[in-house]
Each structure stands twice: as structure tokens, then as C-alpha cells.
Write a protein that holds these residues in place. Structure first.
Motif, PDB file in Angstrom:
ATOM      1  N   SER A  63     -18.517 -57.748   3.564  1.00 19.06           N
ATOM      2  CA  SER A  63     -17.439 -58.709   3.286  1.00 19.06           C
ATOM      3  C   SER A  63     -16.907 -59.290   4.592  1.00 19.06           C
ATOM      4  CB  SER A  63     -16.313 -58.019   2.517  1.00 19.06           C
ATOM      5  OG  SER A  63     -15.825 -56.910   3.256  1.00 19.06           O
ATOM      6  N   GLU A  64     -16.180 -60.397   4.462  1.00 21.71           N
ATOM      7  CA  GLU A  64     -15.616 -61.067   5.638  1.00 21.71           C
ATOM      8  C   GLU A  64     -14.653 -60.124   6.355  1.00 21.71           C
ATOM      9  OE1 GLU A  64     -13.269 -65.218   6.776  1.00 21.71           O
ATOM     10  OE2 GLU A  64     -13.812 -64.758   4.703  1.00 21.71           O
ATOM     11  N   GLY A  65     -14.736 -60.119   7.699  1.00 22.33           N
ATOM     12  CA  GLY A  65     -13.877 -59.255   8.497  1.00 22.33           C
ATOM     13  C   GLY A  65     -14.468 -57.885   8.753  1.00 22.33           C
ATOM     14  N   SER A  66     -15.633 -57.590   8.163  1.00 21.48           N
ATOM     15  CA  SER A  66     -16.282 -56.286   8.362  1.00 21.48           C
ATOM     16  C   SER A  66     -17.014 -56.272   9.699  1.00 21.48           C
ATOM     17  CB  SER A  66     -17.246 -56.012   7.211  1.00 21.48           C
ATOM     18  OG  SER A  66     -17.861 -54.761   7.369  1.00 21.48           O
ATOM     19  N   ILE A  67     -17.518 -55.109  10.063  1.00 17.44           N
ATOM     20  CA  ILE A  67     -18.290 -54.997  11.304  1.00 17.44           C
ATOM     21  C   ILE A  67     -19.660 -54.386  10.998  1.00 17.44           C
ATOM     22  CG2 ILE A  67     -16.242 -54.750  12.783  1.00 17.44           C
ATOM     23  CD1 ILE A  67     -16.880 -51.748  12.952  1.00 17.44           C
ATOM     24  N   ILE A  68     -20.615 -54.738  11.870  1.00 18.65           N
ATOM     25  CA  ILE A  68     -21.963 -54.162  11.816  1.00 18.65           C
ATOM     26  C   ILE A  68     -22.244 -53.565  13.183  1.00 18.65           C
ATOM     27  CG2 ILE A  68     -24.430 -54.649  11.551  1.00 18.65           C
ATOM     28  CD1 ILE A  68     -23.675 -56.966   9.714  1.00 18.65           C
ATOM     29  N   ARG A  69     -22.745 -52.317  13.205  1.00 17.16           N
ATOM     30  CA  ARG A  69     -23.021 -51.639  14.471  1.00 17.16           C
ATOM     31  C   ARG A  69     -24.520 -51.650  14.751  1.00 17.16           C
ATOM     32  NH1 ARG A  69     -18.670 -48.810  16.347  1.00 17.16           N
ATOM     33  NH2 ARG A  69     -16.963 -48.451  14.841  1.00 17.16           N
ATOM     34  N   LEU A  70     -24.854 -51.998  15.990  1.00 16.75           N
ATOM     35  CA  LEU A  70     -26.238 -51.954  16.460  1.00 16.75           C
ATOM     36  C   LEU A  70     -26.288 -50.934  17.592  1.00 16.75           C
ATOM     37  CD1 LEU A  70     -29.095 -53.043  16.362  1.00 16.75           C
ATOM     38  CD2 LEU A  70     -28.384 -54.951  17.814  1.00 16.75           C
ATOM     39  N   LEU A  71     -27.005 -49.808  17.375  1.00 18.57           N
ATOM     40  CA  LEU A  71     -26.950 -48.660  18.283  1.00 18.57           C
ATOM     41  C   LEU A  71     -28.345 -48.291  18.790  1.00 18.57           C
ATOM     42  CD1 LEU A  71     -24.689 -46.437  15.988  1.00 18.57           C
ATOM     43  CD2 LEU A  71     -23.915 -48.009  17.768  1.00 18.57           C
ATOM     44  N   ALA A  72     -28.381 -47.767  20.020  1.00 15.67           N
ATOM     45  CA  ALA A  72     -29.607 -47.185  20.589  1.00 15.67           C
ATOM     46  C   ALA A  72     -29.208 -45.930  21.340  1.00 15.67           C
ATOM     47  CB  ALA A  72     -30.303 -48.178  21.512  1.00 15.67           C
ATOM     48  N   TYR A  73     -29.816 -44.782  20.994  1.00 15.23           N
ATOM     49  CA  TYR A  73     -29.434 -43.528  21.631  1.00 15.23           C
ATOM     50  C   TYR A  73     -30.582 -42.523  21.500  1.00 15.23           C
ATOM     51  CZ  TYR A  73     -28.322 -42.509  16.730  1.00 15.23           C
ATOM     52  OH  TYR A  73     -28.374 -42.368  15.365  1.00 15.23           O
ATOM     53  N   GLU A  74     -30.416 -41.382  22.170  1.00  9.00           N
ATOM     54  CA  GLU A  74     -31.414 -40.315  22.142  1.00  9.00           C
ATOM     55  C   GLU A  74     -30.875 -39.152  21.322  1.00  9.00           C
ATOM     56  OE1 GLU A  74     -33.486 -37.174  25.226  1.00  9.00           O
ATOM     57  OE2 GLU A  74     -32.915 -39.170  25.969  1.00  9.00           O
ATOM     58  N   GLU A  75     -31.747 -38.592  20.485  1.00  7.92           N
ATOM     59  CA  GLU A  75     -31.340 -37.470  19.629  1.00  7.92           C
ATOM     60  C   GLU A  75     -32.541 -36.563  19.395  1.00  7.92           C
ATOM     61  OE1 GLU A  75     -30.702 -37.502  15.072  1.00  7.92           O
ATOM     62  OE2 GLU A  75     -28.714 -37.869  15.931  1.00  7.92           O
ATOM     63  N   ALA A 131     -34.704 -35.264  21.440  1.00  7.44           N
ATOM     64  CA  ALA A 131     -35.881 -35.743  22.179  1.00  7.44           C
ATOM     65  C   ALA A 131     -36.557 -36.916  21.488  1.00  7.44           C
ATOM     66  CB  ALA A 131     -36.882 -34.604  22.385  1.00  7.44           C
ATOM     67  N   LYS A 132     -35.783 -37.701  20.768  1.00  8.23           N
ATOM     68  CA  LYS A 132     -36.303 -38.886  20.089  1.00  8.23           C
ATOM     69  C   LYS A 132     -35.387 -40.073  20.362  1.00  8.23           C
ATOM     70  CE  LYS A 132     -38.361 -36.170  16.359  1.00  8.23           C
ATOM     71  NZ  LYS A 132     -38.360 -35.889  14.919  1.00  8.23           N
ATOM     72  N   THR A 133     -35.986 -41.262  20.398  1.00  5.98           N
ATOM     73  CA  THR A 133     -35.232 -42.493  20.588  1.00  5.98           C
ATOM     74  C   THR A 133     -34.879 -43.085  19.231  1.00  5.98           C
ATOM     75  OG1 THR A 133     -36.368 -42.930  22.656  1.00  5.98           O
ATOM     76  CG2 THR A 133     -35.277 -44.790  21.602  1.00  5.98           C
ATOM     77  N   ILE A 134     -33.614 -43.441  19.051  1.00  5.94           N
ATOM     78  CA  ILE A 134     -33.141 -43.954  17.772  1.00  5.94           C
ATOM     79  C   ILE A 134     -32.645 -45.385  17.962  1.00  5.94           C
ATOM     80  CG2 ILE A 134     -31.643 -43.541  15.794  1.00  5.94           C
ATOM     81  CD1 ILE A 134     -33.487 -41.198  16.381  1.00  5.94           C
ATOM     82  N   LEU A 135     -33.150 -46.296  17.093  1.00  4.53           N
ATOM     83  CA  LEU A 135     -32.576 -47.640  16.956  1.00  4.53           C
ATOM     84  C   LEU A 135     -31.923 -47.699  15.586  1.00  4.53           C
ATOM     85  CD1 LEU A 135     -35.433 -49.937  18.366  1.00  4.53           C
ATOM     86  CD2 LEU A 135     -33.387 -49.108  19.541  1.00  4.53           C
ATOM     87  N   GLU A 136     -30.624 -48.012  15.548  1.00  7.52           N
ATOM     88  CA  GLU A 136     -29.863 -47.883  14.300  1.00  7.52           C
ATOM     89  C   GLU A 136     -29.043 -49.140  14.036  1.00  7.52           C
ATOM     90  OE1 GLU A 136     -26.125 -45.248  12.644  1.00  7.52           O
ATOM     91  OE2 GLU A 136     -27.655 -44.245  13.884  1.00  7.52           O
ATOM     92  N   VAL A 137     -29.043 -49.532  12.752  1.00  4.73           N
ATOM     93  CA  VAL A 137     -28.168 -50.607  12.265  1.00  4.73           C
ATOM     94  C   VAL A 137     -27.299 -50.019  11.163  1.00  4.73           C
ATOM     95  CG1 VAL A 137     -28.034 -52.867  11.161  1.00  4.73           C
ATOM     96  CG2 VAL A 137     -29.850 -52.402  12.826  1.00  4.73           C
ATOM     97  N   GLN A 138     -25.964 -50.141  11.332  1.00  4.38           N
ATOM     98  CA  GLN A 138     -25.031 -49.538  10.391  1.00  4.38           C
ATOM     99  C   GLN A 138     -24.041 -50.586   9.910  1.00  4.38           C
ATOM    100  OE1 GLN A 138     -22.853 -46.265  12.003  1.00  4.38           O
ATOM    101  NE2 GLN A 138     -22.006 -45.620  10.045  1.00  4.38           N
ATOM    102  N   ASP A 139     -23.848 -50.647   8.584  1.00  3.37           N
ATOM    103  CA  ASP A 139     -22.850 -51.562   8.036  1.00  3.37           C
ATOM    104  C   ASP A 139     -21.897 -50.791   7.142  1.00  3.37           C
ATOM    105  OD1 ASP A 139     -23.515 -51.781   5.045  1.00  3.37           O
ATOM    106  OD2 ASP A 139     -25.486 -52.264   5.923  1.00  3.37           O
ATOM    107  N   TYR A 140     -20.824 -51.447   6.760  1.00  2.00           N
ATOM    108  CA  TYR A 140     -19.796 -50.841   5.896  1.00  2.00           C
ATOM    109  C   TYR A 140     -19.606 -51.698   4.658  1.00  2.00           C
ATOM    110  CZ  TYR A 140     -18.961 -48.303  10.204  1.00  2.00           C
ATOM    111  OH  TYR A 140     -19.137 -47.535  11.329  1.00  2.00           O
ATOM    112  N   GLY A 141     -20.746 -52.159   4.103  1.00  2.00           N
ATOM    113  CA  GLY A 141     -20.725 -53.038   2.937  1.00  2.00           C
ATOM    114  C   GLY A 141     -20.726 -52.285   1.626  1.00  2.00           C
ATOM    115  N   ARG A 142     -21.385 -52.898   0.646  1.00  2.00           N
ATOM    116  CA  ARG A 142     -21.334 -52.350  -0.722  1.00  2.00           C
ATOM    117  C   ARG A 142     -22.155 -51.070  -0.869  1.00  2.00           C
ATOM    118  NH1 ARG A 142     -22.693 -57.489  -1.574  1.00  2.00           N
ATOM    119  NH2 ARG A 142     -24.726 -56.906  -2.410  1.00  2.00           N
ATOM    120  N   GLY A 143     -23.214 -50.912  -0.031  1.00  2.00           N
ATOM    121  CA  GLY A 143     -24.085 -49.739  -0.187  1.00  2.00           C
ATOM    122  C   GLY A 143     -24.954 -49.854  -1.430  1.00  2.00           C
TER     123      GLY A 143
END
Length: 468
Positions: free
Chosen positions: A371-383, A385-397
Motif C-alpha cells: 500500500s501507499e506509504g509502505s516500505i520495501i527492504r533490499l538486503l545483502a548479508y552473510e549468514e 557462511a552463505k551470501t543472502i540477497l533478500e527482498v522484504q515487503d510489508y504488503g498483503r502477503g
């Protein structure tokens, strides 16, 4: 004729022929040895009797008596009487004249013969030895005949016993060989039944053999082959179903925009329409054309990923995220959504364009459900011994049922919203192909009214391996 029947027949024939031949040869040798022993015995006894007669004649002669036929007859008859109950018959010859004969047998034995052994099977079976007496009685010859009918009787009894043993042993041998061969060929029957069931379409059939022999090895190899066949058949069936589903969905996807475009094209050809109506019809045709173009490009991307290996290299995460942000900036501003970038690593190993396509597809899906005003997270990190590329939203699911099918081509959680945004349901399917091309895991977690998180998990050890 079946294999076990051939084996039974061959083994039985070989066994009987070998056994009978061996027994016959043993019996023949035994008979030969018995006959030689009887001849030697007869020769020894004949020499003993001849020597005794010789001693008696010398004794009579030493007393001054004349050796005539009467004396010879008396001496020979005394010995004949003594040996009669032993089955021995004696004859004393004076040149061609019979001096003494216990029976009426007529013999034409030669005076010059040293030793003669004969068997008369038509009359009396016996051993006959005829030799001259020592000097000075060389004009005399002693014929010795011994009855060996008992030896023939024992041999005939042995022959009958051999036949009886054959009559008893052969059925027993057939039974034992039948049981043994049926047991030995049991694995072959199991293999035959299993192959027949597999040929009839039951690919889950397996041979259950615990033998530690060649049959056990054959069963293991057969089961491995059956598993491979079943796996290939399953894969082919899945691919066929997937292709058919893609074709069906593609036909459905093409039908709607083409029908709309056809209708609006006919509307444009109408004689009396205003400029506003013409612009509206042209806009619809334009939007449907864009949707068809996106659909074709997505299908081409999927096809390329399925048939060509990717060329991987070091990709700067910061530059990758900035490129994705610029690509989606217009849509994010239109939707009033804020994109938050966060990275704990400097670079990843992969194809920059494909990784960007993966993130763009995930962000576009997140925009459509947020929805309008929401945020989307684009993340890159190590977990771990693995590399993670992640997209996270707070929408309807989405529900668990939708999560299970969301990576299938043309699958839509909300058909109305997907068509409204020009989607064809291929975005996440393309994401799965990109992850597979990078030998990465793809993880999606979602809860209704809470949001969705999708992660591409890359193996860190692959970086050192591929760069060495």
C-alpha cells in the motif's frame, strides 16, 4: 522349454551318464581283477597238484614198482576225489590218451601247450589249466578245471543291484535337482516378474533379494536401473505436464489481449468516432501490446536460462542495488513506496544482469502488493557462511496454498491485480530459474496481512572455488 527345465534335463543327463559310466568301468575292472585272480589261483593249484603227483610217482618208482596206467589212474583218482568238493576237476593224459577223467568231458588240449585259460559260457563256466608233468614224466599232462559259476553269479547279482540302484536313485535325483534348480532360478523368476510389471507401467516395482552372489549383484544393479528409469519417467511426465500447462496458460494469456486489440482495432475503423474515443482505443491497444511484449520477453528469458550456462564474475553489491533502485524509481514514486537498501558485504559471485533481473522482479511483485506509504527492504548479508540477497515487503502477503504454487509459470495470486499491472505470472518463475542457474537456494516466506520475504541463498565457498 524354460531355462530351469533345460538346466534340469542337462544336469540330470550329465549326472546319470557320468555316474553310470564310472560304475560300469569300476565293475568291469573289478571283474577283470577277479578273473585274473581265479586264473592265478588255478595255475598255482594245478602246479601244486602236479608236483604232488610227481612226488607220489617218484615214491612208487623208488619202491621198485612199475608206473603203468593203473598206477597213474589210482594216483590221479585219489587227488580228484580230494579236490572234488572244492569244485575242481582233474584229468591225466598220457600223450593223446586219457588215463584218468572224472567226468565225460572230451578235450583236445595240445601236448605242446604251456598254459591255457578259457571260459565256456554256453556250458560250464570255469578256468582250465593244462601243463606237462616234470621229467621224467613229460609224456604225462595234467588238466585242471575249476568251476567259477559262483563268480558269474556274484557278478550278475551286482549287475542287478546296479539296475535297482538306478531305478531308485534316478527319481530321487530328479526330485532333488528339481528343488535345487527351482530355488537357484527363483531370483530369475523374480527379475522376470519385476521387468514385466515395469513394462506394464508399474515403475515403482523393485527386486527384493538379499543374496551375496551374482544374483544379488544383478538385483542391485537392476534396482538402480529401475530407479533411474522411474526418475526419468517422472521427470518426463512432470516436464510434459508443465509444458502442457504453459501452452494452455500461454494460449489463455494471448487470447485476452488479442481479442481486446482486435475489438479496439475494429472500433478504430468505425467511421464516426471522436478524437477522445480514438485516443482511448489507441491507449488500450498500446497497453495490451506492452503486456504481450513483456510476456514474450519473459518467456525468452526463461528459455535462455534453461539451455545456456551463465558466465559468473564478481559483482559489486552497492552498484547492483543502485542499478536496481534506478530501474524501479519511477514505479516506486508512482506507488508512494520507499525502497530501503542495506548491505553488509562488498560483492557476490554471479551474473550481474540476471541478479538485477531477480531483484527487479521481486521488487515489482512487492510494489503490486504494498500500500501507499509502505516500505520495501533490499538486503545483502552473510549468514552461516552463505551470501543472502533478500527482498522484504510489508504488503498483503499470501496463504500457504499460494506459496506452494507461486513459482509455477503463469500462476497468479490475484488475477485482477496482475492483469491490471500487465503481469503474466512469470516473474517468480523467472526468479527460480535465475537462482537455479547460480546453483543457489530460493526461499520464500509469507504471511497474510504481514508481508513477504524472498531470499536467494548463494554458497560462499563457490566464490573461492570459481576464482581459483
Amino acid at each position: 522349454m524354460r531355462f530351469w527345465q533345460k538346466t534340469l534335463l542337462v544336469m540330470l543327463t550329465l549326472f546319470i551318464v557320468t555316474l553310470d559310466f564310472s560304475v560300469v568301468m569300476i565293475m568291469k575292472k573289478s571283474w577283470q581283477l577277479n578273473m585274473e585272480r581265479e586264473v592265478q589261483r588255478a595255475s598255482s593249484e594245478q602246479a601244486l597238484i602236479a608236483n604232488n603227483i610227481y612226488e607220489n610217482l617218484n615214491s612208487i618208482r623208488s619202491r621198485g614198482m612199475t608206473i603203468n596206467e593203473t598206477v597213474l589212474y589210482d594216483v590221479a583218482s585219489s587227488y580228484a576225489e580230494y579236490y572234488k568238493h572244492q569244485g575242481i576237476t582233474l584229468q591225466l593224459w598220457n600223450q593223446d590218451k586219457v588215463v584218468f577223467s572224472e567226468d565225460a568231458v572230451k578235450s583236445n588240449s595240445s601236448n605242446n601247450s604251456e598254459e591255457n585259460a578259457s571260459q565256456d559260457e554256453q556250458n560250464v563256466r570255469g578256468v582250465t589249466i593244462s601243463n606237462r608233468m616234470p621229467a621224467p614224466y613229460e609224456y604225462l599232462s595234467l588238466t585242471y578245471e575249476r568251476d567259477i559259476e559262483e563268480l558269474y553269479a556274484r557278478q550278475n547279482e551286482l549287475n542287478r543291484y546296479f539296475i535297482y540302484i538306478n531305478l531308485i536313485a534316478v527319481p530321487i535325483l530328479v526330485t532333488l535337482l528339481y528343488v535345487l534348480i527351482k530355488q537357484l532360478t527363483k531370483p530369475l523368476r523374480q527379475l522376470s516378474n519385476t521387468t514385466k510389471n515395469i513394462a506394464d507401467g508399474d515403475y515403482g516395482q523393485r527386486v527384493s533379494l538379499k543374496n551375496n552372489d551374482e544374483f544379488g549383484e544383478l538385483a542391485k544393479n537392476f534396482n538402480r536401473m529401475a530407479e533411474a528409469v522411474e526418475q526419468h519417467i517422472t521427470e518426463l511426465s512432470t516436464m510434459a505436464e508443465e509444458k502442457q500447462r504453459i501452452v494452455d496458460n500461454l494460449a489463455h494469456e494471448l487470447r485476452t489481449p488479442l481479442t481486446s486489440m482486435q475489438g479496439f482495432a475494429q472500433y478504430l475503423n468505425a467511421a464516426n468516432i471522436g478524437e477522445e474515443e480514438r485516443m482511448t482505443a489507441s491507449g488500450y491497444i498500446w497497453s495490451e501490446t506492452l503486456r504481450l511484449k513483456n510476456l514474450v520477453f519473459k518467456l525468452l528469458d526463461l528459455s535462455v536460462l534453461s539451455h545456456q550456462p551463465i558466465e559468473r564474475k564478481h559483482v559489486s553489491v552497492e552498484q547492483l542495488f543502485e542499478s536496481v533502485r534506478k530501474t524501479e524509481l519511477h514505479q516506486l514514486e508512482q506507488a508512494g513506496i520507499n525502497l530501503v537498501l542495506h548491505t553488509d558485504i562488498d560483492c557476490v559471485w554471479g551474473d550481474e544482469d540476471l541478479l538485477a533481473s531477480f531483484l527487479v522482479n521481486c521488487i515489482e511483485n512487492a510494489i503490486h502488493v504494498s500500500s501507499e506509504g509502505s516500505i520495501i527492504r533490499l538486503l545483502a548479508y552473510e549468514e552461516n557462511a552463505k551470501t543472502i540477497l533478500e527482498v522484504q515487503d510489508y504488503g498483503r502477503g499470501m496463504s500457504a496454498d499460494h506459496v506452494e504454487h507461486v513459482f509455477e509459470p503463469f500462476y497468479r495470486v490475484d488475477n485482477a491485480r496482475s492483469r491490471e499491472h500487465g503481469g503474466a505470472g512469470l516473474g517468480l518463475s523467472l526468479c527460480r530459474q535465475i537462482a537455479s542457474a547460480h546453483q543457489a537456494e530460493l526461499e520464500l516466506k509469507s504471511e497474510e496481512r504481514i508481508g513477504t520475504r524472498i531470499r536467494m541463498i548463494l554458497q560462499l565457498p563457490n566464490i573461492e572455488l570459481l576464482t581459483s
